[in-house]
Design an enzyme around this catalytic site. Structure first.
Site, PDB file in Angstrom:
ATOM      1  N   HIS A  13       0.870  -1.187   0.000  1.00 39.39           N
ATOM      2  CA  HIS A  13       0.000   0.000   0.000  1.00 39.39           C
ATOM      3  C   HIS A  13       0.905   1.235   0.000  1.00 39.39           C
ATOM      4  CE1 HIS A  13       1.107   0.163   4.207  1.00 39.39           C
ATOM      5  NE2 HIS A  13       0.608  -1.045   4.399  1.00 39.39           N
ATOM      6  N   GLY A  15       1.937   3.141   2.239  1.00 38.13           N
ATOM      7  CA  GLY A  15       2.965   3.188   3.290  1.00 38.13           C
ATOM      8  C   GLY A  15       4.250   2.538   2.816  1.00 38.13           C
ATOM      9  N   HIS A  16       4.111   1.360   2.181  1.00 40.19           N
ATOM     10  CA  HIS A  16       5.295   0.680   1.631  1.00 40.19           C
ATOM     11  C   HIS A  16       5.924   1.516   0.517  1.00 40.19           C
ATOM     12  CE1 HIS A  16       2.768  -2.938   2.914  1.00 40.19           C
ATOM     13  NE2 HIS A  16       3.891  -3.156   3.564  1.00 40.19           N
ATOM     14  N   GLY A 126       9.073   1.568   8.549  1.00 42.90           N
ATOM     15  CA  GLY A 126       8.011   2.537   8.828  1.00 42.90           C
ATOM     16  C   GLY A 126       7.804   2.706  10.323  1.00 42.90           C
ATOM     17  N   GLN A 132       9.157  -2.265  16.382  1.00 41.25           N
ATOM     18  CA  GLN A 132      10.051  -2.935  15.432  1.00 41.25           C
ATOM     19  C   GLN A 132      11.246  -2.021  15.098  1.00 41.25           C
ATOM     20  OE1 GLN A 132       8.758  -5.456  11.995  1.00 41.25           O
ATOM     21  NE2 GLN A 132       9.145  -3.596  10.839  1.00 41.25           N
ATOM     22  N   VAL A 155       1.980   6.467   7.039  1.00 35.94           N
ATOM     23  CA  VAL A 155       1.067   6.932   5.990  1.00 35.94           C
ATOM     24  C   VAL A 155      -0.345   6.484   6.380  1.00 35.94           C
ATOM     25  CG1 VAL A 155       0.476   6.789   3.544  1.00 35.94           C
ATOM     26  CG2 VAL A 155       2.885   6.805   4.256  1.00 35.94           C
ATOM     27  N   ARG A 166      -3.342  -5.546   6.589  1.00 37.09           N
ATOM     28  CA  ARG A 166      -4.422  -6.272   7.274  1.00 37.09           C
ATOM     29  C   ARG A 166      -5.757  -5.519   7.255  1.00 37.09           C
ATOM     30  NH1 ARG A 166       0.066  -7.915  10.912  1.00 37.09           N
ATOM     31  NH2 ARG A 166       0.186 -10.168  10.912  1.00 37.09           N
TER      32      ARG A 166
HETATM   33  P1  AMP Z   1       4.956  -5.119   6.410  1.00 34.69           P
HETATM   34  O1  AMP Z   1       4.812  -5.478   4.966  1.00 34.69           O
HETATM   35  O2  AMP Z   1       3.656  -4.864   7.097  1.00 34.69           O
HETATM   36  O3  AMP Z   1       5.890  -6.014   7.163  1.00 34.69           O
HETATM   37  O4  AMP Z   1       5.664  -3.688   6.409  1.00 34.69           O
HETATM   38  C1  AMP Z   1       6.871  -3.469   5.742  1.00 34.69           C
HETATM   39  C2  AMP Z   1       7.392  -2.113   6.130  1.00 34.69           C
HETATM   40  O5  AMP Z   1       6.431  -1.114   5.780  1.00 34.69           O
HETATM   41  C3  AMP Z   1       7.628  -1.975   7.644  1.00 34.69           C
HETATM   42  O6  AMP Z   1       8.816  -1.253   7.872  1.00 34.69           O
HETATM   43  C4  AMP Z   1       6.413  -1.210   8.099  1.00 34.69           C
HETATM   44  O7  AMP Z   1       6.622  -0.462   9.272  1.00 34.69           O
HETATM   45  C5  AMP Z   1       6.169  -0.309   6.907  1.00 34.69           C
HETATM   46  N1  AMP Z   1       4.781   0.163   6.917  1.00 34.69           N
HETATM   47  C6  AMP Z   1       3.661  -0.594   7.010  1.00 34.69           C
HETATM   48  N2  AMP Z   1       2.573   0.188   7.052  1.00 34.69           N
HETATM   49  C7  AMP Z   1       3.010   1.477   6.983  1.00 34.69           C
HETATM   50  C8  AMP Z   1       2.363   2.756   6.992  1.00 34.69           C
HETATM   51  N3  AMP Z   1       1.055   2.877   7.087  1.00 34.69           N
HETATM   52  N4  AMP Z   1       3.143   3.860   6.907  1.00 34.69           N
HETATM   53  C9  AMP Z   1       4.503   3.734   6.837  1.00 34.69           C
HETATM   54  N5  AMP Z   1       5.155   2.582   6.822  1.00 34.69           N
HETATM   55  C10 AMP Z   1       4.434   1.457   6.900  1.00 34.69           C
END
Ligand code: AMP
Length: 270
Positions: A13, A15-16, A126, A132, A155, A166
């Site tokens: 999304h 954020g990534h 993030g 984490q 984000v 999720r």
């Molecule tokens: P994940 O795929 O959920 O393991 O997340 C991969 C990376 O994206 C991690 O460093 C998360 O903290 C970051 N991340 C996930 N959601 C967001 C968000 N809403 N805003 C910024 N970074 C994010």
């Protein structure tokens, strides 16, 4: 030639994508990993139903400026008889660790492996996963790893919900209830902004917002030192804190946070 690494579990999304764009600005080569890491899920958690869509992810990554997408198989990362973990001891057992005791051990192990495989100069995480970021920073410092850790802001959707892979599991009613996380953080910021410094007062005002919700189970709201994740009782000292929330909405466990920097005469939020 510098290499930036963005570790993800896919189902991407905005954020990534923001992490990828930050990495693209600061490095010659951007590597994005997509790996739903089994060791960071407990047997009762959502590893099997975690959303996956590699084709869509690759299209998004192409547009965002990724050079290499690394999508390993679990059997390559954890071959038979593999039995080595990297563990940040105390910090991994606090807060999220009380509810997910083996989670951060899985995270530090996979991130360490990705550092070994990709050998990045910088790695991007993030703030959404606040603990984490603290655990990874601790690991890099303790192991003298030659990687710069870059933390990017959360984000959010326009109504405030922190983006998360999720969120797809939320029903319409869950989606409304889920807004309470960001709303309660905004309430805390308002209280702190007008001078409230007593943590129990701030937490009880936040908790009040959850009390009439159906099908919502608050695991915790805490205010902790941003480095140690130990709870504090007042925002008295000039340093950095996180307000952290974990909450089960319907069948989906969500987390959110705000980063507070208290200085002598000002307070800043992120
Ligand atoms: P994940 O795929 O959920 O393991 O997340 C991969 C990376 O994206 C991690 O460093 C998360 O903290 C970051 N991340 C996930 N959601 C967001 C968000 N809403 N805003 C910024 N970074 C994010």
């Amino acid at each position: 030639m510098t290499v930036g690494l963005v570790p993800t579990m896919g189902f991407l999304h905005k954020g990534h994508i923001a992490l990828v764009q930050a990495a693209h600005k600061q490095n010659d080569i951007v590597v994005v990993s997509i790996f739903v890491n089994p060791t960071q899920f407990a047997p009762n958690e959502d590893f099997n139903r975690y959303p996956r869509d590699i084709e869509r992810d690759c299209k998004l990554l192409d547009k965002a400026g990724a050079d290499i997408v690394f999508i390993p198989e679990a059997s390559e990362i954890y071959p038979p008889y593999s039995q080595t973990f990297v563990s940040v001891e105390t910090l991994s057992q606090l807060a999220e660790g009380e509810f997910r005791p083996t989670h951060f051990r899985g995270v530090t192990t996979i991130v360490n492996m990705l550092f070994n495989i990709v050998q990045p100069d910088r790695a991007y995480f993030g703030q959404k996963d606040a603990q984490q970021t603290a655990v990874i920073r601790r690991m890099v410092k303790d192991l003298h790893q030659p990687v710069d850790i870059v933390i990017c802001p959360i984000v959010r959707e326009t109504d405030g919900l922190a983006m998360s892979s999720r969120n797809i599991f939320l029903s319409d009613q869950d989606r409304k209830n889920a807004l309470t996380l960001s709303k309660s953080l905004e309430l805390a910021k308002t209280l702190i902004g007008v001078g409230e410094r007593a943590v129990p007062t701030i937490i009880s005002a936040m908790t009040n917002l959850y009390k009439d919700l159906q099908d919502v189970q608050l695991d915790y709201i805490r205010i902790v030192d941003a480095e140690t994740f130990l709870p504090v009782s007042a925002l008295a000292l000039p340093r950095e804190y996180f307000i952290i929330i974990a909450c089960k909405v319907g069948t989906t466990r969500l987390i959110d946070n705000a980063w507070i920097t208290v200085e002598l005469n000002t307070v800043r939020f992120q």
